[in-house]
Design an enzyme around this catalytic site. Structure first.
Site, PDB file in Angstrom:
ATOM      1  N   LYS A 114       0.821  -1.216   0.000  1.00  0.00           N
ATOM      2  CA  LYS A 114       0.000   0.000   0.000  1.00  0.00           C
ATOM      3  C   LYS A 114       0.845   1.252   0.000  1.00  0.00           C
ATOM      4  O   LYS A 114       0.533   2.217  -0.694  1.00  0.00           O
ATOM      5  CB  LYS A 114      -0.935   0.008   1.219  1.00  0.00           C
ATOM      6  CG  LYS A 114      -2.090  -0.978   1.102  1.00  0.00           C
ATOM      7  CD  LYS A 114      -3.089  -0.778   2.223  1.00  0.00           C
ATOM      8  CE  LYS A 114      -4.268  -1.745   2.084  1.00  0.00           C
ATOM      9  NZ  LYS A 114      -5.169  -1.677   3.250  1.00  0.00           N
ATOM     10  N   LYS A 197      -9.148 -11.348  -9.500  1.00  0.00           N
ATOM     11  CA  LYS A 197     -10.320 -11.486  -8.644  1.00  0.00           C
ATOM     12  C   LYS A 197     -11.249 -10.290  -8.808  1.00  0.00           C
ATOM     13  O   LYS A 197     -10.822  -9.198  -9.161  1.00  0.00           O
ATOM     14  CB  LYS A 197      -9.924 -11.718  -7.182  1.00  0.00           C
ATOM     15  CG  LYS A 197      -9.298 -10.560  -6.473  1.00  0.00           C
ATOM     16  CD  LYS A 197      -9.237 -10.822  -4.963  1.00  0.00           C
ATOM     17  CE  LYS A 197      -9.234  -9.480  -4.243  1.00  0.00           C
ATOM     18  NZ  LYS A 197      -9.589  -9.509  -2.847  1.00  0.00           N
ATOM     19  N   LYS A 200     -13.159  -4.166  -6.130  1.00  0.00           N
ATOM     20  CA  LYS A 200     -13.577  -2.786  -6.269  1.00  0.00           C
ATOM     21  C   LYS A 200     -12.511  -1.949  -6.986  1.00  0.00           C
ATOM     22  O   LYS A 200     -12.816  -1.112  -7.822  1.00  0.00           O
ATOM     23  CB  LYS A 200     -13.806  -2.210  -4.874  1.00  0.00           C
ATOM     24  CG  LYS A 200     -14.718  -1.040  -4.838  1.00  0.00           C
ATOM     25  CD  LYS A 200     -15.283  -0.879  -3.452  1.00  0.00           C
ATOM     26  CE  LYS A 200     -16.748  -1.220  -3.460  1.00  0.00           C
ATOM     27  NZ  LYS A 200     -17.303  -1.303  -2.127  1.00  0.00           N
TER      28      LYS A 200
HETATM   29  P1  ADP Z   1     -11.962  -5.403  -2.648  1.00  0.00           P
HETATM   30  O1  ADP Z   1     -10.892  -6.357  -3.115  1.00  0.00           O
HETATM   31  O2  ADP Z   1     -13.076  -5.281  -3.608  1.00  0.00           O
HETATM   32  O3  ADP Z   1     -11.391  -4.064  -2.231  1.00  0.00           O
HETATM   33  P2  ADP Z   1     -11.965  -5.992   0.116  1.00  0.00           P
HETATM   34  O4  ADP Z   1     -10.487  -6.156   0.048  1.00  0.00           O
HETATM   35  O5  ADP Z   1     -12.520  -4.809   0.813  1.00  0.00           O
HETATM   36  O6  ADP Z   1     -12.556  -6.074  -1.345  1.00  0.00           O
HETATM   37  O7  ADP Z   1     -12.538  -7.315   0.764  1.00  0.00           O
HETATM   38  C1  ADP Z   1     -13.490  -7.405   1.797  1.00  0.00           C
HETATM   39  C2  ADP Z   1     -13.725  -8.880   2.061  1.00  0.00           C
HETATM   40  O8  ADP Z   1     -14.252  -9.532   0.906  1.00  0.00           O
HETATM   41  C3  ADP Z   1     -12.445  -9.639   2.408  1.00  0.00           C
HETATM   42  O9  ADP Z   1     -12.737 -10.567   3.439  1.00  0.00           O
HETATM   43  C4  ADP Z   1     -12.072 -10.350   1.132  1.00  0.00           C
HETATM   44  O10 ADP Z   1     -11.371 -11.549   1.376  1.00  0.00           O
HETATM   45  C5  ADP Z   1     -13.433 -10.612   0.489  1.00  0.00           C
HETATM   46  N1  ADP Z   1     -13.307 -10.580  -0.964  1.00  0.00           N
HETATM   47  C6  ADP Z   1     -13.043  -9.489  -1.716  1.00  0.00           C
HETATM   48  N2  ADP Z   1     -13.024  -9.786  -3.027  1.00  0.00           N
HETATM   49  C7  ADP Z   1     -13.258 -11.118  -3.123  1.00  0.00           C
HETATM   50  C8  ADP Z   1     -13.365 -12.040  -4.221  1.00  0.00           C
HETATM   51  N3  ADP Z   1     -13.235 -11.638  -5.487  1.00  0.00           N
HETATM   52  N4  ADP Z   1     -13.640 -13.334  -3.957  1.00  0.00           N
HETATM   53  C9  ADP Z   1     -13.790 -13.738  -2.675  1.00  0.00           C
HETATM   54  N5  ADP Z   1     -13.703 -12.944  -1.592  1.00  0.00           N
HETATM   55  C10 ADP Z   1     -13.441 -11.636  -1.802  1.00  0.00           C
HETATM   56 NA    NA Z   2      -8.852  -4.856  -1.357  1.00  0.00          NA
END
Ligand code: ADP
Ligand code: NA
Length: 330
Positions: A114, A197, A200
């Site tokens: 980060k 994956k 967001k």
């Molecule tokens: P993003 O990657 O969209 O920013 P976050 O990092 O805020 O999402 O993730 C919040 C929660 O959702 C975490 O526990 C993460 O492991 C789960 N998560 C996020 N994206 C995925 C995905 N594509 N598949 C499975 N779990 C996910």
């Molecule tokens: Na993230």
């Protein structure tokens, strides 16, 4: 009834949860209410490690809480609260920071990633101490278990190290939390680029299913998902990442085993799978959206739920902090 205690947090981000958040995390939170004494937090203190607009932050916290309730968290069966409503998080965070080595914190790979993105001036001290506050989040509740993905393992190790250190330096105070490995967590991939994956930050609008979107918009995204060459509907993430992702989503939403899905789509084309999955998604997401919107349309009820959650959380957190202060010599 003495159930193991579990703690987990989610950041209040702009916009709604996406399908990956739900199938990868939130769904397990809902299930854990039945087996654990569950504490769930919308972690707004963590959110301000990067700049936030005050009104947006407030709205995003409410949105996150409303979606968690919409997904099935039951305030009578779990403790749902907003982190900043429980001041003991910041208080214990300071204490934990004072037993963390600078080098130890600097080894956290998530910080390295980060801070590389934000640059030296854009990287806050809060971002650096984020894992220390996270340790406080967990230890305050004497959590036995923490559901963690691979990306959070190092932070949980730090939490255990700090708990051990405090316990041996002062007096036995903290429960050592274990990772709660969730079987059957689906990792969901981008609909347009199934090699990354669903996320967001990385997904294009067409590649991500946002749960608060109009269901027909989400249905359309499923129907225009990238599939693979060939026609066979087979789970093979290497050779067929697109179809495999659709099968994972289908299986995770309905609970039907992937093998069973493969059998039922034998001799049928990708179009049939997508049409059915779009329908399955709409049927599932529609009541979720309705429940979430009810909470969003009734901020008084939502705030009352969160106030009650904070009160329940504080009762536990204050007791731990009092012991910590006593053991330190305050
Ligand atoms: P993003 O990657 O969209 O920013 P976050 O990092 O805020 O999402 O993730 C919040 C929660 O959702 C975490 O526990 C993460 O492991 C789960 N998560 C996020 N994206 C995925 C995905 N594509 N598949 C499975 N779990 C996910
Ligand atoms: Na993230």
């Amino acid at each position: 009834l003495d159930r193991p205690r579990v703690l987990s947090g989610i950041q209040p981000t702009a916009g709604s949860f996406h399908l990956g958040n739900y199938l990868g995390a939130v769904r397990q939170w809902v299930a854990l209410q039945d087996t654990h004494d569950a504490f769930y937090s919308v972690v707004d203190l963590h959110a301000i490690t990067v700049a936030q607009d005050p009104e947006e932050l407030r709205a995003n916290c409410r949105l996150a809480a409303a979606q968690l309730l919409g997904a099935g968290l039951d305030p009578d069966r779990c403790t749902l609260f907003v982190q900043s409503h429980v001041p003991e998080h910041a208080q214990l965070g300071w204490v934990m920071g004072c037993i963390t080595g600078f080098g130890e914190a600097a080894r956290m790979t998530q910080f390295k990633d980060k801070s590389a993105r934000h640059g030296t001036e854009g990287t806050t001290v809060g971002l650096f101490t984020y894992p220390v506050l996270q340790a406080a989040d967990i230890l305050l509740y004497q959590a036995d278990a923490v559901p963690v993905g691979e990306d959070q393992r190092q932070h949980l190790e730090l939490t255990r190290d700090l708990a051990n250190r405090f316990n041996s330096r002062y007096a036995p105070t903290f429960t050592l939390p274990d990772a709660y490995i969730v079987k059957e967590t689906a990792k969901i991939y981008d609909l347009q680029d199934p090699t990354i994956k669903m996320s967001k930050s990385a997904s294009s609008p067409k590649g991500i299913v946002s749960l608060m979107d109009e269901p027909r918009v989400s249905a359309k995204k499923i129907k225009s998902a990238v599939t693979d060459t060939g026609t066979e509907i087979r789970y093979d993430p290497e050779a067929k990442p697109g179809v495999s992702n659709l099968l994972s989503i289908y299986s995770a939403i309905t609970g039907t085993a992937i093998g069973e899905l493969e059998l039922s789509y034998e001799g049928k084309g990708y179009g049939a799978l997508k049409t059915d999955l779009a329908e399955v998604l709409v049927d599932w997401v529609t009541p979720f959206r309705q429940r979430t919107q009810e909470y969003l349309g009734d901020p008084e009820t939502l705030d009352a739920v969160l106030a009650k959650g904070a009160e329940k959380a504080r009762a536990v957190a204050a007791e731990t902090l009092a012991t910590v202060y006593e053991n330190i010599g305050f």
